[in-house]
Design an enzyme around this catalytic site. Structure first.
Site, PDB file in Angstrom:
ATOM      1  N   ASP A   1       0.834  -1.198   0.000  1.00 28.47           N
ATOM      2  CA  ASP A   1       0.000   0.000   0.000  1.00 28.47           C
ATOM      3  C   ASP A   1       0.869   1.249   0.000  1.00 28.47           C
ATOM      4  O   ASP A   1       2.085   1.174  -0.161  1.00 28.47           O
ATOM      5  CB  ASP A   1      -0.941  -0.017   1.204  1.00 28.47           C
ATOM      6  CG  ASP A   1      -0.184  -0.189   2.523  1.00 28.47           C
ATOM      7  OD1 ASP A   1       1.055  -0.041   2.531  1.00 28.47           O
ATOM      8  OD2 ASP A   1      -0.832  -0.469   3.544  1.00 28.47           O
TER       9      ASP A   1
ATOM     10  N   ASP B   1      -0.709 -18.333  -6.046  1.00 26.38           N
ATOM     11  CA  ASP B   1      -0.080 -17.142  -6.612  1.00 26.38           C
ATOM     12  C   ASP B   1      -1.166 -16.220  -7.149  1.00 26.38           C
ATOM     13  O   ASP B   1      -1.579 -16.318  -8.309  1.00 26.38           O
ATOM     14  CB  ASP B   1       0.881 -17.561  -7.724  1.00 26.38           C
ATOM     15  CG  ASP B   1       1.742 -16.409  -8.234  1.00 26.38           C
ATOM     16  OD1 ASP B   1       1.658 -15.309  -7.650  1.00 26.38           O
ATOM     17  OD2 ASP B   1       2.488 -16.604  -9.207  1.00 26.38           O
TER      18      ASP B   1
ATOM     19  N   HIS C   1       0.680  -9.055  -4.269  1.00 25.32           N
ATOM     20  CA  HIS C   1      -0.271  -8.024  -3.838  1.00 25.32           C
ATOM     21  C   HIS C   1       0.509  -6.747  -3.545  1.00 25.32           C
ATOM     22  O   HIS C   1       0.965  -6.504  -2.432  1.00 25.32           O
ATOM     23  CB  HIS C   1      -1.016  -8.501  -2.582  1.00 25.32           C
ATOM     24  CG  HIS C   1      -2.083  -7.550  -2.119  1.00 25.32           C
ATOM     25  ND1 HIS C   1      -3.387  -7.632  -2.549  1.00 25.32           N
ATOM     26  CD2 HIS C   1      -2.035  -6.500  -1.256  1.00 25.32           C
ATOM     27  CE1 HIS C   1      -4.109  -6.681  -1.977  1.00 25.32           C
ATOM     28  NE2 HIS C   1      -3.299  -5.975  -1.192  1.00 25.32           N
TER      29      HIS C   1
ATOM     30  N   GLU D   1       1.605 -10.845  -0.365  1.00 28.95           N
ATOM     31  CA  GLU D   1       2.049  -9.465  -0.149  1.00 28.95           C
ATOM     32  C   GLU D   1       3.448  -9.431   0.466  1.00 28.95           C
ATOM     33  O   GLU D   1       3.700 -10.086   1.475  1.00 28.95           O
ATOM     34  CB  GLU D   1       1.082  -8.705   0.759  1.00 28.95           C
ATOM     35  CG  GLU D   1       1.441  -7.231   0.881  1.00 28.95           C
ATOM     36  CD  GLU D   1       0.390  -6.419   1.626  1.00 28.95           C
ATOM     37  OE1 GLU D   1       0.303  -5.204   1.394  1.00 28.95           O
ATOM     38  OE2 GLU D   1      -0.355  -7.005   2.442  1.00 28.95           O
TER      39      GLU D   1
END
Length: 484
Positions: free
Chosen positions: A78, A456, A405, A465
């Site tokens: 993020d 995956d 991610h 992530e």
């Protein structure tokens, strides 16, 4: 029988490790593990930037309060700058250099740059008296968008701790990061080193004087990085400041001694939220050679190590059939890397003291070499010696996660797509089933499930992530195996 089984298990691990060592390139993995941090940089990127699909971002951070908070790291996939895990990351990068910088060869300079990217930022975060910046960016708003950091248009609120709104956990971790970093630069930049140590002391005093959990003061921190106890961070910080003073300032040494019993029951825990095992291993270096005295730090460190041994009756971990250690919760490789780091560091302390670990179960013990072998088995598993033949370090080996991610990895770079990608528009790229267009070289993802399976997919957050606090201790681990 248990002792014989442990010997047999260790012998097998040694044989496997020797075979694996021939096929794994620890030097390459070390180089890439440090390069990953360049992909997580926020702010104005330097000319030396090696992950070139990343560009400048968040250049106005802190402007809401008329302060400069440009820089630092994004913790994961993020775009929020959570200072709690960022500070732990900086501490662990510094500890990796302190212990194993001599084994890094040409990667040492890049490791130093990675540490300084964090320590420079935390000098900014602590520049104002009795005020510490704890976070930049609003987590809930940020997690509602899928945007490149270069395109961010979400709120970049600066969250600040004060006397009235304390945060001993994040403040303590920042103090530890500054103190550990001061040791790193002591011999190459004495002025900077002193600045870091002086600031670490001030930040520790703030954290200790105005006690409280930062999540009570910064509600936006939850549910992402909440902490239920801050005493471990205070003791951790005091231990690092004490180490940075070369064990000469007894105020900090006494603080550690007097408060070690108040940090809870997590003797086998170590990570961004809990520092117990790390404290005991760190402090053991100063007391382990005195065999005439019992030390709570050595006793607890030994207990921690015993709880990791495959033949122990009271384990704090469990092992998959493929040999990877597990603890409860997601993003499991954060445990495998941080625990492996502590095992190697403690093994070096034991070796220098001519000791081994003898467990409460008298039939179980471990030599320094056996601890190294166990840590190597975790390292090799992460790099591809596992049932799937999957490297969990992106960009290392022939088979590694392709759909992690991570916003920057899933979205086309500015070089390919110079037009802005709006908040909601980014999800069109997130939903694609093709491999991510940008390789976040060196990033270690959350890792497989405890049946050694791995999905995956960018939807599979806990497994796919990457985070800075998975990689930071792994830098030290890989440096050690580069030149064991």
């Amino acid at each position: 029988m248990a002792k014989l089984s442990l010997i047999m298990t260790t012998t097998v691990l040694v044989m496997v490790a020797m075979a694996n060592a021939a096929s794994l390139n620890y030097k390459e993995a070390l180089t890439k593990s440090i390069m990953f941090f360049e992909g997580q940089r926020s702010g104005k990127l330097p000319p030396s930037q090696r992950i070139t699909w990343r560009k400048d971002s968040a250049l106005n951070d802190g402007s809401d309060l008329n302060i400069d908070m440009v820089g630092g790291y994004y913790d994961a996939g993020d775009n929020v700058k959570f200072h709690f895990p960022m500070a732990f990351t900086t501490t662990m990068l510094a500890w990796s250099v302190i212990e194993f910088g001599g084994k890094m060869d040409s990667d040492l300079q890049h490791a130093l740059e990675a540490v300084r990217w964090g320590s420079d930022y935390f000098l900014k975060a602590t520049n104002k008296e009795d005020s510490i910046v704890a976070q930049v960016g609003e987590s809930k708003v940020d997690h509602g968008c899928w945007e490149r950091p270069e395109d961010m248009d979400t709120s970049r609120t600066t969250f600040v701790l004060s006397k009235e709104k304390p945060g001993s956990d994040v403040s303590g971790e920042i103090a530890a990061a500054l103190a550990a970093s001061s040791i790193v630069f002591l011999n190459t930049d004495a002025t900077y080193s002193k600045q870091l140590l002086d600031r670490a002391k001030k930040v520790f005093d703030f954290a200790n004087k105005y006690r409280g959990k930062y999540s009570d003061s910064v509600g936006d921190a939850c549910p992402f990085y909440c902490d239920d106890n801050y005493m471990d961070e205070l003791v951790w910080a005091a231990a690092w400041v004490y180490k940075a003073t070369k064990q000469t300032d007894n105020y900090y040494g006494d603080f550690v001694q007097q408060n070690i019993q108040s940090i809870g029951y997590g003797f086998a825990e170590f990570g961004w939220a809990n520092k117990d095992a790390g404290i005991n291993v760190l402090v053991s270096q100063w007391v382990i050679k005195d065999k005439s005295k019992s030390s709570p730090f050595v006793d607890s460190a030994n207990r921690f190590i015993c709880s990791l041994l495959p033949q122990s009756k009271q384990k704090s971990v469990w092992y998959s059939k493929g040999g990877l250690m597990f603890k409860p919760g997601g993003s499991n490789l954060q445990h495998a890397t941080s625990i492996s780091f502590l095992m190697i560091v403690y093994a070096s302390y034991l070796r220098s003291a001519g000791q081994q670990v003898n467990c409460e179960d008298k039939s179980v013990s471990a030599t320094p070499d056996q601890l190294i072998t166990l840590a190597r088995s975790q390292t090799d598993y992460i790099l591809g010696q596992n049932p799937l033949g999957m490297s969990y370090m992106v960009g290392y080996g022939n088979k590694f996660p392709q759909k992690i991610h991570h916003r920057g990895s899933t979205l086309p770079s500015l070089s390919i797509h110079p037009q802005k990608i709006e908040c909601g528009e980014g999800y069109n790229y997130f939903k694609l089933t093709t491999p991510n267009p940008n390789i976040l070289t060196g990033s270690v993802v959350g890792g497989p499930a405890d049946d050694d399976s791995f999905l995956d997919s960018q939807y599979n957050i806990s497994q796919s992530e990457p985070t800075t606090y998975i990689n930071a201790p792994f830098v030290g681990v890989l440096a050690y195996f580069n030149k064991p």
